[in-house]
Design a protein around this motif. Sequence first.
Motif, short mmCIF file in Angstrom:
data_model
loop_
_atom_site.label_atom_id
_atom_site.label_comp_id
_atom_site.label_asym_id
_atom_site.label_seq_id
_atom_site.Cartn_x
_atom_site.Cartn_y
_atom_site.Cartn_z
N LEU A 15 0.92 -1.15 -0.04
CA LEU A 15 -0.07 0.06 0.10
C LEU A 15 0.72 1.25 0.02
O LEU A 15 1.97 1.31 0.79
N ASP A 16 0.47 2.27 -0.70
CA ASP A 16 1.06 3.59 -0.88
C ASP A 16 -0.14 4.59 -0.74
O ASP A 16 -0.47 5.03 -2.00
N ASP A 17 -0.82 5.12 0.20
CA ASP A 17 -1.83 5.85 0.25
C ASP A 17 -2.87 5.29 -0.67
O ASP A 17 -3.53 4.33 -0.13
N ASP A 18 -3.23 5.88 -1.76
CA ASP A 18 -4.65 5.17 -2.48
C ASP A 18 -3.99 4.38 -3.61
O ASP A 18 -4.78 4.06 -4.49
N ARG A 19 -2.81 4.07 -3.42
CA ARG A 19 -2.22 3.15 -4.68
C ARG A 19 -2.05 1.74 -4.07
O ARG A 19 -1.34 1.66 -2.75
N ILE A 20 -1.87 1.04 -5.04
CA ILE A 20 -1.40 -0.64 -4.49
C ILE A 20 -0.48 -1.21 -5.74
O ILE A 20 -0.64 -0.92 -6.82
N LEU A 21 0.45 -2.03 -5.27
CA LEU A 21 1.40 -2.57 -6.32
C LEU A 21 0.95 -3.73 -7.04
O LEU A 21 0.45 -4.74 -6.30
N ILE A 22 0.88 -3.97 -8.28
CA ILE A 22 0.59 -5.00 -9.26
C ILE A 22 1.60 -5.48 -10.03
O ILE A 22 2.43 -4.63 -10.55
N VAL A 108 -0.94 1.35 -8.86
CA VAL A 108 -2.11 1.64 -9.42
C VAL A 108 -3.11 2.04 -8.39
O VAL A 108 -3.22 1.49 -7.29
N PRO A 109 -4.19 3.05 -8.57
CA PRO A 109 -5.10 3.55 -7.73
C PRO A 109 -6.07 2.33 -7.37
O PRO A 109 -6.19 1.67 -8.40
N PHE A 110 -6.46 2.30 -6.17
CA PHE A 110 -7.56 1.08 -5.82
C PHE A 110 -8.67 1.24 -6.68
O PHE A 110 -9.07 0.09 -7.27
#
Length: 138
Positions: A15-22, A108-110
């Motif tokens: 998690l990075d604020d409203d983003r997530i790593l894919i 990417v943003p959630f």
Amino acid sequence: MSEPKTLRVMVGLCLDDDRILITRRPDDTHLALKWEFPGGKPEGDEDNHAALQREFLEEVGLTIEVGRLFHEKVFTYPERRVHLFFYLVRTPIPQALSLRQVADAKWVPFSALVDEDFPPANAELLDCLRRDQPRFSA
Ligand SMILES: Nc1nc2c([nH]c(=O)n2[C@H]2C[C@H](O)[C@@H](COP(=O)(O)OP(=O)(O)OP(=O)(O)O)O2)c(=O)[nH]1
């Protein structure tokens, strides 16, 4: 017919604020070119956290802190059965991605997770992420 062996797979929701790593699976593996969350199977007597930390270093070059277990799923593919453990993780300091063993990776943003092509075993998790965008907690 005998039941397939269940593979334990540790997966990190980074998690990075409203983003997530894919990350994107290589083209020569099970579920080739699907997008997923980084992770993999423990090696030897590794515990869940150590396995996740190693997989993140190997796949995307990130040193991570592992938080709470967010979701679990047992899913049977035609070829194998997996028990997925989805942990919340974060990077303690900003770090650049360095990709190995993955075809691609992106933050990417959630709200954009719906647009990506994930394995069917991730469907329930994606519903949970849409309902309740998690914050990192240990
Ligand atoms: N890392 C990860 N694996 C996932 C997700 N969803 C999902 O169904 N899987 C499945 C794909 C694989 O069958 C398994 C992960 O194992 P892996 O990545 O270590 O295995 P692999 O097939 O690449 O390699 P191998 O078995 O040949 O060693 O879990 C996900 O979000 N992240």
